[in-house]
Design a protein around this motif. Structure first.
Motif, PDB file in Angstrom:
ATOM      1  N   GLY A  49       0.826  -1.213   0.000  1.00 32.84           N
ATOM      2  CA  GLY A  49       0.000   0.000   0.000  1.00 32.84           C
ATOM      3  C   GLY A  49       0.849   1.246   0.000  1.00 32.84           C
ATOM      4  N   GLY A 109       2.879  10.830  10.423  1.00 36.55           N
ATOM      5  CA  GLY A 109       2.018  10.043   9.540  1.00 36.55           C
ATOM      6  C   GLY A 109       0.561  10.221   9.928  1.00 36.55           C
ATOM      7  N   SER A 110      -0.325   9.740   9.058  1.00 41.85           N
ATOM      8  CA  SER A 110      -1.734   9.724   9.450  1.00 41.85           C
ATOM      9  C   SER A 110      -1.912   8.759  10.611  1.00 41.85           C
ATOM     10  CB  SER A 110      -2.610   9.261   8.295  1.00 41.85           C
ATOM     11  OG  SER A 110      -2.296   9.983   7.162  1.00 41.85           O
ATOM     12  N   SER A 111      -0.990   7.825  10.731  1.00 41.23           N
ATOM     13  CA  SER A 111      -1.046   6.883  11.858  1.00 41.23           C
ATOM     14  C   SER A 111      -1.035   7.653  13.179  1.00 41.23           C
ATOM     15  CB  SER A 111       0.155   5.929  11.819  1.00 41.23           C
ATOM     16  OG  SER A 111       0.219   5.281  10.575  1.00 41.23           O
ATOM     17  N   LEU A 114      -4.431   9.140  13.751  1.00 38.21           N
ATOM     18  CA  LEU A 114      -5.424   8.155  14.220  1.00 38.21           C
ATOM     19  C   LEU A 114      -5.227   7.877  15.709  1.00 38.21           C
ATOM     20  CD1 LEU A 114      -5.219   5.806  11.107  1.00 38.21           C
ATOM     21  CD2 LEU A 114      -7.308   6.949  11.905  1.00 38.21           C
ATOM     22  N   TYR A 135      -9.246  -0.573   7.033  1.00 33.23           N
ATOM     23  CA  TYR A 135      -7.796  -0.542   7.281  1.00 33.23           C
ATOM     24  C   TYR A 135      -7.487  -1.219   8.614  1.00 33.23           C
ATOM     25  CZ  TYR A 135      -3.240   1.668   8.220  1.00 33.23           C
ATOM     26  OH  TYR A 135      -1.924   1.913   8.526  1.00 33.23           O
ATOM     27  N   ASN A 185      -9.314   2.050   2.236  1.00 31.83           N
ATOM     28  CA  ASN A 185      -8.435   0.904   2.096  1.00 31.83           C
ATOM     29  C   ASN A 185      -9.183  -0.236   2.785  1.00 31.83           C
ATOM     30  OD1 ASN A 185      -6.396  -0.954   2.228  1.00 31.83           O
ATOM     31  ND2 ASN A 185      -5.008   0.266   3.486  1.00 31.83           N
ATOM     32  N   ASP A 213     -11.170   9.537   7.678  1.00 32.41           N
ATOM     33  CA  ASP A 213      -9.804   9.365   7.191  1.00 32.41           C
ATOM     34  C   ASP A 213      -9.806   9.669   5.689  1.00 32.41           C
ATOM     35  OD1 ASP A 213      -7.352   8.492   6.308  1.00 32.41           O
ATOM     36  OD2 ASP A 213      -7.359   6.638   7.474  1.00 32.41           O
ATOM     37  N   ILE A 215      -6.975  10.096   3.839  1.00 31.79           N
ATOM     38  CA  ILE A 215      -5.585   9.986   3.401  1.00 31.79           C
ATOM     39  C   ILE A 215      -5.464   9.749   1.896  1.00 31.79           C
ATOM     40  CG2 ILE A 215      -5.417   7.547   4.042  1.00 31.79           C
ATOM     41  CD1 ILE A 215      -2.476   8.015   4.687  1.00 31.79           C
ATOM     42  N   TYR A 216      -6.505   9.125   1.290  1.00 32.98           N
ATOM     43  CA  TYR A 216      -6.455   8.886  -0.166  1.00 32.98           C
ATOM     44  C   TYR A 216      -7.260   9.915  -0.949  1.00 32.98           C
ATOM     45  CZ  TYR A 216      -4.520   4.366   1.170  1.00 32.98           C
ATOM     46  OH  TYR A 216      -3.725   3.367   1.698  1.00 32.98           O
ATOM     47  N   SER A 242       1.646  10.746   2.793  1.00 28.35           N
ATOM     48  CA  SER A 242       2.174   9.453   2.341  1.00 28.35           C
ATOM     49  C   SER A 242       1.734   9.064   0.936  1.00 28.35           C
ATOM     50  CB  SER A 242       1.743   8.339   3.299  1.00 28.35           C
ATOM     51  OG  SER A 242       2.459   8.424   4.507  1.00 28.35           O
ATOM     52  N   LYS A 243       0.481   9.274   0.607  1.00 29.17           N
ATOM     53  CA  LYS A 243      -0.059   8.597  -0.579  1.00 29.17           C
ATOM     54  C   LYS A 243      -0.042   9.508  -1.807  1.00 29.17           C
ATOM     55  CE  LYS A 243      -1.022   5.299   2.410  1.00 29.17           C
ATOM     56  NZ  LYS A 243      -0.611   3.923   2.457  1.00 29.17           N
ATOM     57  N   ARG A 251       7.096  10.195   7.080  1.00 24.86           N
ATOM     58  CA  ARG A 251       6.244  10.063   8.267  1.00 24.86           C
ATOM     59  C   ARG A 251       5.601  11.382   8.672  1.00 24.86           C
ATOM     60  NH1 ARG A 251       4.273   7.030   7.405  1.00 24.86           N
ATOM     61  NH2 ARG A 251       3.425   6.442   9.412  1.00 24.86           N
ATOM     62  N   TYR A 330      -6.218   0.562  -4.859  1.00 25.68           N
ATOM     63  CA  TYR A 330      -6.584  -0.808  -4.510  1.00 25.68           C
ATOM     64  C   TYR A 330      -7.783  -1.288  -5.307  1.00 25.68           C
ATOM     65  CZ  TYR A 330      -3.993   0.631  -0.325  1.00 25.68           C
ATOM     66  OH  TYR A 330      -3.049   1.121   0.541  1.00 25.68           O
TER      67      TYR A 330
HETATM   68  C1  LIG Z   1      -6.691   4.153   5.344  1.00 26.26           C
HETATM   69  C2  LIG Z   1      -5.322   4.453   5.866  1.00 26.26           C
HETATM   70  N1  LIG Z   1      -5.183   5.335   6.871  1.00 26.26           N
HETATM   71  C3  LIG Z   1      -3.976   5.614   7.388  1.00 26.26           C
HETATM   72  C4  LIG Z   1      -2.827   5.014   6.902  1.00 26.26           C
HETATM   73  C5  LIG Z   1      -1.511   5.366   7.554  1.00 26.26           C
HETATM   74  O1  LIG Z   1      -0.655   6.035   6.679  1.00 26.26           O
HETATM   75  P1  LIG Z   1       0.569   6.933   7.141  1.00 26.26           P
HETATM   76  O2  LIG Z   1       0.804   6.713   8.581  1.00 26.26           O
HETATM   77  O3  LIG Z   1       1.711   6.525   6.272  1.00 26.26           O
HETATM   78  O4  LIG Z   1       0.169   8.359   6.852  1.00 26.26           O
HETATM   79  C6  LIG Z   1      -2.921   4.089   5.846  1.00 26.26           C
HETATM   80  C7  LIG Z   1      -1.720   3.400   5.328  1.00 26.26           C
HETATM   81  O5  LIG Z   1      -1.756   2.526   4.501  1.00 26.26           O
HETATM   82  C8  LIG Z   1      -4.206   3.803   5.315  1.00 26.26           C
HETATM   83  O6  LIG Z   1      -4.364   2.931   4.314  1.00 26.26           O
END
Ligand SMILES: Cc1ncc(COP(=O)(O)O)c(C=O)c1O
Length: 407
Positions: A49, A109-111, A114, A135, A185, A213, A215-216, A242-243, A251, A330
């Protein structure tokens, strides 16, 4: 799939919350694919991904300049002020949404975003509604904060997405929040604007929190649905570099938080992270430059072409993709005409044919063994090679022939 997270430790016992944290199957698969590659096998990667494109050159140049100029010290926990302003400008110019930069928090990161959202929202036992499939990390963030992820089975009828009606039906007195991703995702599907507006209203009516979310969101191939920020200032809206900006390893992500939560989010960010990478934040400023945007837009076009090719090719092979994904990178394919267990199918495909894909089990339990996820994060020539190998694998299986392991 065994409970691989139920590890026996020799010293102090693991924290109870760790029993809820499972490994990404896709990472195990990736490790196996890398091991096969190390043995000299050719592997077509459709499990990852992560965009295959390099970070736009202006971003890398800005990072080098920042490091050279000594921009290497801690920044405020909420992020580089110029970057928060640039993100606000981007919402205004791209989406017509007027966001106070004070509400934008830069995260690892988006992580990281979250984790902050779950951290400020959840008390032990609080439920969070989310789509099954979704996800994998989401349910683990919830578990880490001692909440309860409540997956709601989502099928093709709703584009594998939660609807306002499902949220209303699934809401209990213990529900604290609903979480959606658009595009999502593993499915690449988006939530249409009117449905997202109904979701905003349904969650608000119940006094809950909505986490969206996005992110995409930069990687949408048709008409782009509105950002949730255009519909409400009460949602936690997540995005990142990231994407679309192809900056996975830098990050860096962000979250736009409702004003009332700014102080707790800042306190948590200070304590969990201190701050995000200073060099990366200076670099990210260049991601919004016209030169970087032109590169990202060309990449988006390439992703669209890959999606169109792969969807058709997989359908011809017998996979069922009832909803054309309008974003991300995806394809979530129903493989029940080809196998009754997508997990062993994915493993076998990797071992015998050198094609790595992700089994549905990573994303939930609803018809997970009937689905696999293909990521079109590799070039068109490799996608064609992957499709040819899958075709040959299926032909051998139909003929009842033993698997041919390529050298
Ligand atoms: C739906 C979704 N949210 C968050 C993330 C986290 O991405 P990152 O921490 O690289 O920004 C991902 C990574 O694949 C994702 O698919």
């Amino acid at each position: 799939m065994g409970p691989d997270h139920a590890v026996q430790t020799q010293g102090a016992p693991l924290a109870a919350r760790m029993s809820g944290i499972a490994t990404f199957q896709v990472l195990k698969l990736l490790a196996r694919a890398k091991a096969l590659e190390a043995q000299g096998r050719s592997i077509v990667h459709m499990e990852i991904g992560e965009p295959d494109f390099p970070t736009p050159a202006p971003v890398t140049a800005a990072a080098l300049a920042a490091a050279r100029d000594g921009d290497v010290h801690y920044l405020p926990a909420l992020g580089l002020p110029a970057l928060r302003e640039a993100i606000a400008r981007w919402y205004r110019d791209e989406h017509g949404a007027d966001i106070d930069p004070a509400r934008i928090v830069v995260t690892p990161g988006s992580s990281g975003a979250l984790l902050l959202a779950m951290g400020v929202l959840l008390s032990p036992g609080d439920e969070v509604l989310l789509a099954d499939p979704s996800y994998p990390a989401n349910r683990h963030f919830i578990r880490f904060c001692e909440g309860v992820p409540t997956g709601i089975a989502c099928g093709a009828q709703t584009g594998y997405q939660l609807t306002a009606e499902m949220i209303t039906r699934g809401w209990t007195p213990r529900t604290r929040a609903a979480m959606v991703a658009t595009p999502a995702n593993p499915t690449g599907t988006t939530i249409p604007g009117p449905e997202l507006a109904r979701i905003v209203a349904a969650v608000a009516e119940r006094g809950g929190a909505l986490v969206v979310d996005e992110i995409y969101h930069g990687l949408v191939y048709g008409e782009r649905p509105p950002t949730a920020l255009a519909l409400t200032d009460q949602a936690f809206v997540i995005n990142g570099f990231s994407k679309y900006f192809t900056m996975t390893g830098w990050r860096l992500g962000w979250i736009v938080v409702p004003e009332a939560y700014l102080d707790p989010v800042e306190r948590l960010a200070q304590n969990l992270f201190l701050a995000c990478s200073t060099v990366a934040q200076h670099a990210a400023l260049a991601a919004f430059s016209p030169e970087s945007r032109a590169i990202c837009e060309r990449q988006r076009e390439e992703f669209r072409a890959r999606r169109d090719y792969l969807k058709q090719a997989l359908t011809e092979l017998g996979f069922d993709i009832p909803v054309t994904p309008d974003g991300a990178f995806y394809l979530y394919a129903d493989c029940s005409r080809l196998t009754d267990d997508s997990f062993s199918f994915a493993l076998d495909l990797l071992e015998t044919s050198g094609v790595a894909i992700t089994p549905g089990l990573d994303f939930g339990t609803h018809r997970a063994r009937a689905h696999v996820r293909f990521a079109y994060t590799t070039g068109m020539d490799r996608l064609r090679e992957g499709v040819a190998r899958i075709g040959a694998y299926l032909a051998r299986a139909r003929a009842g022939a033993p698997a041919a392991v390529p050298g």
